[in-house]
Design a protein around this motif. Structure first.
Motif, PDB file in Angstrom:
ATOM      1  N   GLN A 101      31.286  41.749 -28.131  1.00 51.44           N
ATOM      2  CA  GLN A 101      30.275  42.004 -27.099  1.00 51.44           C
ATOM      3  C   GLN A 101      29.700  43.402 -27.276  1.00 51.44           C
ATOM      4  N   ALA A 102      28.395  43.503 -27.354  1.00 51.20           N
ATOM      5  CA  ALA A 102      27.757  44.810 -27.475  1.00 51.20           C
ATOM      6  C   ALA A 102      27.894  45.596 -26.175  1.00 51.20           C
ATOM      7  N   LYS A 103      28.002  46.902 -26.304  1.00 46.28           N
ATOM      8  CA  LYS A 103      28.020  47.781 -25.134  1.00 46.28           C
ATOM      9  C   LYS A 103      26.581  48.004 -24.682  1.00 46.28           C
ATOM     10  N   TRP A 141      23.181  42.481 -32.078  1.00 45.13           N
ATOM     11  CA  TRP A 141      22.675  42.624 -33.457  1.00 45.13           C
ATOM     12  C   TRP A 141      22.450  41.241 -34.071  1.00 45.13           C
ATOM     13  N   ALA A 142      23.403  40.342 -33.866  1.00 46.24           N
ATOM     14  CA  ALA A 142      23.275  39.003 -34.443  1.00 46.24           C
ATOM     15  C   ALA A 142      22.008  38.312 -33.949  1.00 46.24           C
ATOM     16  N   LEU A 143      21.771  38.346 -32.642  1.00 48.08           N
ATOM     17  CA  LEU A 143      20.603  37.676 -32.081  1.00 48.08           C
ATOM     18  C   LEU A 143      19.305  38.295 -32.590  1.00 48.08           C
ATOM     19  N   ASN A 161      23.006  35.125 -22.553  1.00 45.03           N
ATOM     20  CA  ASN A 161      24.166  35.649 -21.823  1.00 45.03           C
ATOM     21  C   ASN A 161      24.999  36.534 -22.735  1.00 45.03           C
ATOM     22  N   SER A 162      24.324  37.280 -23.572  1.00 47.35           N
ATOM     23  CA  SER A 162      25.011  38.188 -24.486  1.00 47.35           C
ATOM     24  C   SER A 162      25.358  39.490 -23.776  1.00 47.35           C
ATOM     25  N   SER A 163      26.222  40.258 -24.416  1.00 48.64           N
ATOM     26  CA  SER A 163      26.610  41.585 -23.946  1.00 48.64           C
ATOM     27  C   SER A 163      27.091  41.559 -22.495  1.00 48.64           C
ATOM     28  N   GLU A 185      24.376  50.493 -28.356  1.00 51.43           N
ATOM     29  CA  GLU A 185      24.913  50.618 -29.712  1.00 51.43           C
ATOM     30  C   GLU A 185      24.209  49.616 -30.630  1.00 51.43           C
ATOM     31  N   HIS A 186      24.367  49.824 -31.918  1.00 52.29           N
ATOM     32  CA  HIS A 186      23.649  48.976 -32.865  1.00 52.29           C
ATOM     33  C   HIS A 186      24.536  48.561 -34.032  1.00 52.29           C
ATOM     34  N   GLY A 187      25.843  48.414 -33.740  1.00 53.79           N
ATOM     35  CA  GLY A 187      26.768  47.950 -34.772  1.00 53.79           C
ATOM     36  C   GLY A 187      26.428  46.544 -35.224  1.00 53.79           C
TER      37      GLY A 187
END
Length: 256
Positions: free
Chosen positions: A187-189, A226-228, A104-106, A218-220
């Protein structure tokens, strides 16, 4: 004698899902547990509530069981409302939702029944956490993430969460020994590039399945995605005040 913490457990995959059973196992060691969860899968129901149909609540735990459990015929949010309004005599010290079968990311947080249950807890003033595992298999190995669930839950019980927020926790699909740690993220876009798979019944009537591809825009290195992807547990504080405060000054320049 110190009173044990009261912990409310719910989910969106249904009360029989392996993910919630794993979550209950962890919470039993931390406090007194009440389970109120949907009687059937309710994935992607978001913050839906039932207002045009009857609702049913059934006690499914056996007499003298260590954990009291109820199944609800409605949504995850209905389940939380039932627990707070109808069952519990005092406010829980913690609400945990999950462990969801799948991430359930982003942007997925918007659609998630798992996270909506946690948000409902937050609205009620309960420190709340949604847990999800990046593995959609019904028989996913939740044993690998139990120590992290316990660690995060203990922190929340001891310290609470910032006002107006709940926590969105996602686990990578890795063995416990291969998970590098826990990262606080944003939260990633990202978006879903969606389409409808059109098919026809034998009688010639068209029907559709929603499908799509998840696209990270994005890839910040400070994002949950990114963490996952890099072997970390992601923890994102989610706010349920949806006001876009940064937009107010601009809107105040309009000729209204």
């Amino acid at each position: 004698m110190t009173k044990k913490p009261l912990i409310l457990v719910t989910n969106d995959d249904g009360i029989t899902a392996p993910g919630i059973r794993a979550l209950i196992d962890v919470m039993k060691d931390l406090g007194d547990v009440l389970v109120v969860a949907p009687d059937s899968p309710q994935s992607a129901t978001g913050h839906a509530i039932t207002i045009n149909n009857t609702l049913y609540l059934n006690k499914v735990s056996k007499p003298n069981a260590a954990v009291t459990e109820y199944s609800c015929s409605g949504t995850p949010v209905d389940s939380v409302k039932f627990a707070v309004v109808e069952i519990l005599k005092r406010k829980p010290d913690l609400l945990v939702s999950g462990i969801n079968h799948g991430s359930n990311s982003s942007i997925n947080v918007i659609y998630s029944g798992t996270m909506s249950a946690a948000v409902e807890g937050g609205i009620e003033g309960i420190p709340s956490v949604g847990f999800s595992l990046l593995d959609y298999d019904w028989n996913a190995d939740f044993e690998q993430v139990k120590p992290f669930v316990k660690k995060i839950a203990l922190e929340v019980l001891q310290k609470g969460v910032p006002d107006g927020t709940v926590l969105n926790v996602n686990f990578p699909k890795l063995k416990q020994k291969d998970i590098k740690g826990i990262r606080i993220c944003r939260q990633a876009k990202a978006i879903w590039q969606e389409k409808f798979d059109k098919r026809s019944t034998p009688q010639g009537k068209d029907y559709y399945w929603l499908t799509g591809e998840f696209v990270n825009l994005e890839h910040g290195e400070d994002t949950d995605e990114w963490a996952l992807q890099n072997g970390y547990v992601s923890v994102v504080p989610v706010q349920f005040d949806m006001t876009a405060h940064h937009a107010i000054p601009q809107l105040n320049t309009w000729n209204l």
